[in-house]
Design a protein around this motif. Structure first.
Motif, short mmCIF file in Angstrom:
data_model
loop_
_atom_site.label_atom_id
_atom_site.label_comp_id
_atom_site.label_asym_id
_atom_site.label_seq_id
_atom_site.Cartn_x
_atom_site.Cartn_y
_atom_site.Cartn_z
N UNK A 1 0.83 -1.20 0.00
CA UNK A 1 0.00 0.00 0.00
C UNK A 1 0.86 1.24 0.00
N UNK A 2 0.53 2.15 -0.90
CA UNK A 2 1.14 3.48 -0.92
C UNK A 2 0.02 4.49 -0.75
N UNK A 3 0.14 5.33 0.27
CA UNK A 3 -0.88 6.33 0.54
C UNK A 3 -0.21 7.70 0.56
N UNK A 4 -0.75 8.61 -0.26
CA UNK A 4 -0.21 9.96 -0.34
C UNK A 4 -1.26 10.92 0.20
N UNK A 5 -0.92 11.61 1.27
CA UNK A 5 -1.86 12.53 1.89
C UNK A 5 -1.69 13.94 1.32
N UNK A 6 -2.78 14.66 1.26
CA UNK A 6 -2.73 16.02 0.69
C UNK A 6 -2.44 17.06 1.76
#
Length: 124
Positions: free
Chosen positions: A119-124
């Motif tokens: 999982x790769x999660x990019x937060x804004x």
């Protein structure tokens, strides 16, 4: 038996970088093409990048060109995906895949072997 094991996913802020790895075992991979695909919830599995093991030729989806770099380490039988300038839309499960051809394909169905995903999660 081919085994692909991904690692290196995680949570990162937009604009940040992350590197995911794929350790391959069970074959001599000189005749393989290795690919990275990604799948976000409710969406199709999309091509990200590929590299032919023998020549090191690389291929990228337009959406990641200039931001992501695929590479391989022959001694470690490992493929890497360096991801820079990450965007929230890059959030997905990233899968490593192997295709027993020296030719590139962006079609996920053309790859015979798959890892479990990271999982790769990019937060804004």
């Amino acid at each position: 038996q081919v085994q692909l094991v991904e690692s290196g996913g995680g949570l990162v802020q937009a604009g940040g970088s992350l590197r995911v790895s794929c350790a391959a075992s069970g074959r001599t991979f000189s005749s393989y093409t290795m690919g990275w695909f990604r799948q976000a919830p409710g969406k199709e599995r999309d091509f990200v990048a590929a590299i032919t093991w023998s020549t090191g030729s690389t291929y990228y989806a337009d959406s990641v060109k200039g931001r992501f770099t695929i590479s391989r380490d022959n001694a470690k039988n490992t493929v890497y995906l360096q991801m820079n300038s990450l965007k929230p839309e890059d959030t997905a499960v990233y899968y490593c895949a192997a295709r027993f051809r020296n030719t590139y394909s962006a079609n996920w169905s053309q790859y015979e072997y798959w890892g479990q995903g990271t999982q790769v999660t990019v937060s804004s």
